[in-house]
Design a protein around this motif. Structure first.
Motif, PDB file in Angstrom:
ATOM      1  N   HIS A   1      16.445 -26.429   8.591  1.00  0.00           N
ATOM      2  CA  HIS A   1      15.305 -26.187   9.757  1.00  0.00           C
ATOM      3  C   HIS A   1      14.727 -27.612   9.466  1.00  0.00           C
TER       4      HIS A   1
ATOM      5  N   TYR B   1      33.876 -15.369   8.260  1.00  0.00           N
ATOM      6  CA  TYR B   1      33.219 -14.935   9.424  1.00  0.00           C
ATOM      7  C   TYR B   1      33.465 -14.663  10.792  1.00  0.00           C
TER       8      TYR B   1
ATOM      9  N   THR C   1      25.400 -19.472  10.303  1.00  0.00           N
ATOM     10  CA  THR C   1      24.756 -18.782   9.769  1.00  0.00           C
ATOM     11  C   THR C   1      23.819 -17.306  10.891  1.00  0.00           C
ATOM     12  N   GLU C   2      24.234 -17.050  11.769  1.00  0.00           N
ATOM     13  CA  GLU C   2      23.944 -16.640  12.849  1.00  0.00           C
ATOM     14  C   GLU C   2      24.257 -15.158  12.042  1.00  0.00           C
ATOM     15  N   SER C   3      25.554 -15.269  12.274  1.00  0.00           N
ATOM     16  CA  SER C   3      25.922 -13.209  11.537  1.00  0.00           C
ATOM     17  C   SER C   3      26.778 -14.087  10.189  1.00  0.00           C
TER      18      SER C   3
ATOM     19  N   SER D   1      24.706 -23.450  12.216  1.00  0.00           N
ATOM     20  CA  SER D   1      22.806 -23.095  12.902  1.00  0.00           C
ATOM     21  C   SER D   1      23.895 -21.792  13.467  1.00  0.00           C
ATOM     22  N   ARG D   2      24.841 -21.837  14.231  1.00  0.00           N
ATOM     23  CA  ARG D   2      25.331 -20.869  14.775  1.00  0.00           C
ATOM     24  C   ARG D   2      26.666 -19.676  13.747  1.00  0.00           C
TER      25      ARG D   2
ATOM     26  N   ASP E   1      32.849 -15.832  20.488  1.00  0.00           N
ATOM     27  CA  ASP E   1      31.685 -17.170  19.581  1.00  0.00           C
ATOM     28  C   ASP E   1      32.284 -17.418  18.598  1.00  0.00           C
ATOM     29  N   GLN E   2      32.941 -16.040  17.666  1.00  0.00           N
ATOM     30  CA  GLN E   2      32.832 -16.546  16.424  1.00  0.00           C
ATOM     31  C   GLN E   2      33.862 -17.702  16.373  1.00  0.00           C
TER      32      GLN E   2
ATOM     33  N   GLN F   1      28.447 -17.939   3.557  1.00  0.00           N
ATOM     34  CA  GLN F   1      27.308 -19.079   3.362  1.00  0.00           C
ATOM     35  C   GLN F   1      27.203 -20.186   2.223  1.00  0.00           C
TER      36      GLN F   1
END
Length: 338
Positions: A118, A197, A138-140, A135-136, A76-77, A146
């Protein structure tokens, strides 16, 4: 001083063997093919690319660069990293076609999507792509990663705006000014946030702001950037592009083309030595932080060796002749476009 134009006879450019000088191991992410294919679909579906640009995306092999630069990221990352790299090259290409005003407008669209994800509603394709990968991310990604990404991406746009002004006026900066500008136009600094990340690192600001850590980032940036100027020089001089270290050295040192290229090659080797020396000087922050920092520094080293190898695998600089150019370390000078 006027930069010399391309010679009418067949001239050859000879490259330094930088891969042999770079001692870091080359590794590849096992999710390369799967994520790379998905990422190319993501970009082409998000932008209306011409057939020429779709072919260029295929030949870019951005997924391969990503796989060698972030070899240990989970799927995913890693997929987000692939999207970022393909997006960055796309952004670099469209910025090359913009004047300084258009660059400012694009920066506003992108930074708006990053700082207010947002409420900000992008009106362009590149703005929507920004919102998608961010958006992806910042999920982790940690708040520090960031923030470092946004801050360094803003530096990228400020530098690209200056590059556009120089392109408009035909100005060639002195070497010191060019190096400072190029460290930001390269886009490397935001890529360093992706090391955090991709490897799930949580490094304190005090560590990331340490002068030795900053020096390591700078040395890695310099090798990636200056070697890129060497390998991209041929296609850039054919277009009359002067945002290249070889052109700057020619202008400042009054050197011929090959001598300027050799000069930049020596600086590249020096950046590798600088990185190795600084690595031995890292302070200690305790076992847990030291272990994470080692992963981060390894990530910088991955970028250094991956970019050198990818430059010959990609079709961006040498078309399909990359393997031959790597073997001979030479290429025929392209004629100047009219």
């Amino acid at each position: 001083m006027t930069v010399p134009t391309a010679c009418t006879h067949q001239e050859e450019l000879r490259f330094p063997d930088l891969i042999s000088c770079c001692p870091f191991p080359l590794q590849c992410n096992p999710y390369y093919e799967r994520a790379s294919a998905a990422s190319k679909t993501w970009l082409t579906s998000g932008c209306k690319l011409s057939k020429k640009k779709r072919n260029a995306l295929q030949g870019l092999k951005g997924g391969l660069l990503t796989a060698m630069s972030y070899p240990f990221a989970g799927y995913d990352q890693f997929r987000v990293c692939c999207d970022w790299i393909n997006y960055l090259f796309h952004l670099d290409d469209i910025c090359d076609e913009m004047d300084d005003r258009a660059t400012v407008s694009t920066a506003h669209e992108i930074i708006g999507a990053l700082r207010d994800p947002h409420c900000f509603h992008p009106s362009s394709a590149v703005g929507r792509l920004t919102k998608s990968f961010w958006s992806r991310f910042t999920e982790s990604a940690t708040p520090g990663a960031q923030r470092r990404f946004i801050e360094t991406f803003e530096l990228f746009f400020k530098a690209v705006e200056q590059q556009a002004k120089d392109r408009k006026t035909g100005d060639i900066p002195d070497l010191e000014s060019y190096i400072a500008l190029r460290r930001n136009t390269s886009g490397c600094k935001p890529c360093w946030a992706f090391i955090e990340y991709a490897n799930n690192l949580d490094l304190p600001d005090s560590v990331m702001g340490d002068p030795t850590v900053r020096g390591l980032e700078e040395a890695a940036n310099d090798l990636v950037t200056w070697s890129n100027d060497i390998f991209s020089y041929n296609v850039e001089q054919a277009k009359g592009d002067t945002h290249n270290m070889i052109v700057v050295v020619q202008n400042q040192e009054n050197l011929d083309r090959q001598s300027a290229l050799d000069y930049v090659g020596e600086l590249c080797v020096g950046s590798i030595h600088r990185f190795q020396a600084l690595r031995q000087e890292l302070p200690s922050w305790g076992p847990e932080i030291d272990a994470q920092l080692q992963v981060y520094v390894d990530g910088l080293a991955h970028w250094m060796i991956s970019n050198l190898n990818w430059s010959f695998e990609s079709e961006r600089y040498f078309g399909r002749a990359g393997p031959e150019v790597r073997a001979t370390l030479s290429v025929a000078l392209l004629p100047r476009r009219k």
